[in-house]
Enzyme design. Structure first.
Site, PDB file in Angstrom:
ATOM      1  N   SER A   4       0.826  -1.199   0.000  1.00 41.13           N
ATOM      2  CA  SER A   4       0.000   0.000   0.000  1.00 41.13           C
ATOM      3  C   SER A   4       0.868   1.260   0.000  1.00 41.13           C
ATOM      4  CB  SER A   4      -0.954  -0.053   1.188  1.00 41.13           C
ATOM      5  OG  SER A   4      -2.016   0.847   1.044  1.00 41.13           O
TER       6      SER A   4
ATOM      7  N   ASP B 116      -9.371  -6.681  -3.676  1.00 42.74           N
ATOM      8  CA  ASP B 116      -8.935  -5.395  -3.150  1.00 42.74           C
ATOM      9  C   ASP B 116      -9.878  -4.300  -3.628  1.00 42.74           C
ATOM     10  OD1 ASP B 116      -7.590  -3.029  -2.486  1.00 42.74           O
ATOM     11  OD2 ASP B 116      -5.615  -3.901  -2.860  1.00 42.74           O
TER      12      ASP B 116
ATOM     13  N   HIS C 265      -7.144  -6.111   0.457  1.00 42.20           N
ATOM     14  CA  HIS C 265      -6.023  -5.180   0.610  1.00 42.20           C
ATOM     15  C   HIS C 265      -5.290  -5.542   1.902  1.00 42.20           C
ATOM     16  CE1 HIS C 265      -4.150  -1.415  -0.697  1.00 42.20           C
ATOM     17  NE2 HIS C 265      -4.051  -1.076   0.579  1.00 42.20           N
TER      18      HIS C 265
END
Length: 349
Positions: free
Chosen positions: A56, A144, A177
């Site tokens: 991320s 995600d 995610h």
């Protein structure tokens, strides 16, 4: 991670819950200052075996490190991130174009390639010749909903457009995610703290297998030494890098005993720093047992949450909260990293 999307733009008002959460993070960080740890030890490191990875915001940081120092960094793995320079120094752009944009607002890869070329020519990042032969892995989960698949794909496309690197993508795994592990962490189809998912897939093993020769057997468990160190010892000219006081480094026994080792730098995601999740990422993501098998020192730098500048989720700087030059060799977090790597025994600049 939804926690990354929840960074408020300058025009948004904070909720009472967000304020209390951020204040708790700041208080936790302040309380840890008495346990900052010692300075980093120096090792016999093979400079050609320096690589980076991240999840991320950590993926965005990893590509910034790679582009800035590709003459010294041999590869990068980006999990649920996007292309270098995506945010353009603007938080609102980061929250829209670089996370889950509308179709007509996806990252402009042509413009980002031109940006990288001009910066390389000016010397604010490494010459693009440094990308030659570098290994690039771009990974994105099909579940995600925080970072769009197209944003991660743009990261791979940018590397291909710049040329030189060996780019591989892994975009189809059924995971949210989160950082995937074999059997550690929360549900793989959810993005929740500590943002480590039990996915039946060894993400760290795959990352290090892609970035290094794949002939190593994994250890049953990590047998090296996970230590804290004083991050403030490596501040460039004493400038605040907006990091936590304490960082982590994993040291395989072979490296402690004098073997020649490589260096891997692993960047956590937003709200995945130690003040938020303890040692979950640095101890449980899966890097350490593979570091034993491959003779790799693993550096785990740590951010801190702040309101001024605006970073309540303790993200890495990929939109400019630390200054306009945040994603160049002049960025304070990149200069800090170069100092820390030099202390371990490898040059980034």
């Amino acid at each position: 991670m939804q926690h990354l999307r929840n960074i408020p733009a300058g025009s948004r008002q904070f909720s009472a819950l967000a304020l209390l959460t951020a204040m708790t993070l700041l208080m936790t960080s302040a309380c840890s200052r008495e346990q900052a740890g010692a300075d980093l030890p120096r090792f016999k490191l093979d400079a050609s075996r320096t690589t980076v990875s991240g999840l991320s915001s950590g993926a965005y940081m990893a590509t910034q490190v790679h582009m800035a120092f590709s003459d010294h960094v041999a590869g990068v793995a980006l999990l649920a991130g996007g292309p270098y320079g995506c945010a353009g120094g603007d938080l609102e752009t980061a929250l829209t174009r670089c996370l889950n944009p509308e179709a007509d607002k996806s990252p402009d890869v042509e413009a980002l390639a031109s940006l990288a070329k001009s910066r390389a020519a000016a010397g604010s990042i490494a010459s693009l010749d440094g990308l030659a032969g570098d290994k690039v892995l771009v990974m994105h989960g099909s579940l995600d909903t925080t970072v769009a698949a197209g944003v991660s794909a743009a990261g791979a496309e940018l590397y291909r457009k710049l040329g030189g690197a060996v780019v591989k993508t892994d975009m189809g795994r059924a995971m949210a995610h989160t950082f995937p592990t074999l059997a550690t962490g929360a549900r793989c189809d959810h993005s929740e703290s500590p943002y480590i998912g039990s996915c039946g897939f060894d993400g760290a093993g795959d990352i290090l297998g892609q970035l290094y020769a794949s002939d190593a057997d994994a250890a049953e468990a990590a047998t090296g030494d996970l230590r804290t160190f004083n991050q403030n010892a490596y501040l460039p000219e004493g400038e605040d890098a907006l990091l936590a006081d304490t960082g982590y480094v994993y040291i395989p026994k072979a490296c402690s005993d004098g073997a020649t080792c490589g260096l891997h730098i692993a960047f956590h995601g937003c709200q995945q720093n130690a003040a938020s999740v303890g040692e979950a990422f640095v101890a449980e993501a899966g890097y350490n047992r593979w570091a034993d098998a491959r003779h790799l020192v693993v550096l785990y730098p740590q951010t801190r949450a702040s309101y001024a500048p605006l970073n309540p989720k303790a993200c890495w700087d990929w939109w400019g909260y630390s200054g306009a030059d945040y994603d160049t060799r002049n960025g304070v977090q990149l200069r800090w990293l170069a100092n820390a790597a030099a202390a371990l025994g490898v040059a980034l600049k």
